[in-house]
Design an enzyme around this catalytic site. Structure first.
Site, PDB file in Angstrom:
ATOM      1  N   ARG A 104     -58.214 -26.735 -26.253  1.00  0.00           N
ATOM      2  CA  ARG A 104     -59.227 -26.197 -27.173  1.00  0.00           C
ATOM      3  C   ARG A 104     -59.745 -27.380 -27.968  1.00  0.00           C
ATOM      4  NH1 ARG A 104     -59.038 -20.927 -30.916  1.00  0.00           N
ATOM      5  NH2 ARG A 104     -59.730 -20.166 -28.888  1.00  0.00           N
ATOM      6  N   HIS A 131     -66.513 -20.671 -23.785  1.00  0.00           N
ATOM      7  CA  HIS A 131     -65.175 -20.101 -23.988  1.00  0.00           C
ATOM      8  C   HIS A 131     -64.881 -19.221 -22.765  1.00  0.00           C
ATOM      9  CE1 HIS A 131     -61.568 -18.874 -25.808  1.00  0.00           C
ATOM     10  NE2 HIS A 131     -61.983 -18.218 -26.861  1.00  0.00           N
ATOM     11  N   GLN A 134     -62.088 -16.431 -22.604  1.00  0.00           N
ATOM     12  CA  GLN A 134     -62.451 -15.236 -23.350  1.00  0.00           C
ATOM     13  C   GLN A 134     -63.289 -14.309 -22.468  1.00  0.00           C
ATOM     14  OE1 GLN A 134     -61.686 -14.309 -26.687  1.00  0.00           O
ATOM     15  NE2 GLN A 134     -62.475 -12.410 -25.832  1.00  0.00           N
ATOM     16  N   ASP A 226     -69.741 -11.927 -32.378  1.00  0.00           N
ATOM     17  CA  ASP A 226     -68.794 -12.988 -32.757  1.00  0.00           C
ATOM     18  C   ASP A 226     -69.228 -13.480 -34.143  1.00  0.00           C
ATOM     19  OD1 ASP A 226     -66.922 -15.061 -32.733  1.00  0.00           O
ATOM     20  OD2 ASP A 226     -68.028 -16.310 -31.296  1.00  0.00           O
ATOM     21  N   CYS A 266     -64.719 -10.997 -29.826  1.00  0.00           N
ATOM     22  CA  CYS A 266     -63.649 -11.867 -29.316  1.00  0.00           C
ATOM     23  C   CYS A 266     -62.540 -12.064 -30.339  1.00  0.00           C
ATOM     24  CB  CYS A 266     -64.236 -13.203 -28.885  1.00  0.00           C
ATOM     25  SG  CYS A 266     -65.109 -14.065 -30.194  1.00  0.00           S
ATOM     26  N   ARG A 294     -56.632 -11.153 -22.606  1.00  0.00           N
ATOM     27  CA  ARG A 294     -56.510 -12.618 -22.542  1.00  0.00           C
ATOM     28  C   ARG A 294     -55.230 -12.983 -21.794  1.00  0.00           C
ATOM     29  NH1 ARG A 294     -59.084 -15.758 -26.378  1.00  0.00           N
ATOM     30  NH2 ARG A 294     -58.296 -17.464 -25.091  1.00  0.00           N
TER      31      ARG A 294
END
Ligand code: CP
Ligand code: NVA
Length: 308
Positions: A104, A131, A134, A226, A266, A294
């Site tokens: 990340r 991402h 996700q 988001d 998310c 996830r």
């Protein structure tokens, strides 16, 4: 020699993505049934984090445990990616000891650099550009709720950020129409919109960007949002709060979407900003299914990339 990596939703073909989603569903049933599946026994995942995380860390770490392997957490102060030593040397060193890397990062070039130099698969666990993990979990969630991708109309509400950009690719790949509805100036990267639009032409997915929130959400099957300010954009938070005012999933927005529209986020959420708390707790909301998926989607992804 480079291994297959997952830096973008585009790094898997549509058939590969559907295969990973099918495996994710199988792993979910195995977890539910308590059936052990130690398919990565003796293998180690290195987890590099330049930013905070709840879901990503827990899902990858629990996932490796359930697969019989081990995960090592390397936090922001542990290896200081690109500061204490180069991305190249980190990739080469970890490749000598670990079997897969997830990272990340702030700049997408960091995760791309790891993938370029590593001899084991590298997974993008969020960069400023995408991402993809996700979105794999989100696609699993949409499949569970809607049973299909073709003919589905999804709208991403808010910032045209990393999650929005991966969502555009996810829809384009699997034939689901995606509109990013955002205030002027917060559109996704033009190059990604163009690319996803071309992909969508081949799969039947209509890809669009709109600055008209209500019009974009009319008749939607999926509403996704988001945070207004992503990690690393803290200095812009006040300006963004002003610019995004009203760009919220709430009862009024749900009223223009289909009555059975699925609500996605998310997480982490800023309730009262991009999503109303009450909306997030309706039966339409799948936000904690996304969080759980996830785990399953990333386990399936690791097995796919590692050929295990
Ligand atoms: N959605 C997501 O990636 O959550 P974390 O930032 O908590 O990992
Ligand atoms: N767009 C958000 C996603 C967090 C999971 C961020 O980058 O901070």
């Amino acid at each position: 020699m480079a291994s297959p990596s997952y830096l973008s939703v585009k790094d898997l073909t549509a058939p590969q993505t559907l295969e990973v989603l099918q495996l994710a569903g199988q792993l979910k049933r195995e977890v539910r049934a308590g059936t052990p599946h130690p398919r990565l026994a003796g293998r180690t995942l290195a987890m590099i984090f330049q930013k905070p995380s709840l879901r990503t860390r827990v899902s990858f770490e629990v996932g490796m445990t359930q697969l019989g392997g081990h995960a090592i957490y390397l936090g922001p102060s542990d290896i200081k990616l690109g500061e204490r030593e180069t991305v190249e040397d980190i990739a080469l060193t970890i490749s000598r000891m670990c079997d897969v890397i997830m990272a990340r990062v702030f700049g997408h070039d960091s995760v791309a650099g790891l993938a370029q130099h590593a001899t084991v698969p590298v997974i993008n666990a969020l960069s400023d550009r995408e991402h993809p993990c996700q979105i794999l979990a989100d696609l699993q969630t949409i499949q569970e709720r809607k049973g299909r991708f073709e003919g589905i109309k999804a709208v991403f509400v808010g910032d045209g950020n990393n999650v929005a950009q991966s969502f555009l690719y996810g829809g384009a790949l699997l034939g689901m129409s995606v509109t990013v509805a955002c205030p002027r100036g917060y559109e996704p990267l033009a190059e990604i919109v163009t690319d996803a639009t071309a992909m969508g032409r081949r799969t039947g997915a209509a890809i669009a960007v709109s600055n008209d929130l209500m019009a974009a959400c009319r008749g939607a099957d999926v509403l996704y949002t988001d945070v207004w300010a992503s990690m690393g954009q803290e200095a812009e938070a006040a300006k963004r709060k002003h610019d995004f005012s009203g760009w919220q999933i709430d009862a009024a927005l749900m009223a223009v979407a289909k009555p059975d529209a699925t609500i996605l986020h998310c997480l982490p959420a800023h309730y009262g900003e991009e999503i109303d708390y009450a909306a997030s707790r309706t039966p339409n909301s799948a936000i904690f299914d996304q969080a759980e998926n996830r785990l399953h989607a990333q386990k399936a992804l690791m097995l796919h990339l590692m050929g295990a």
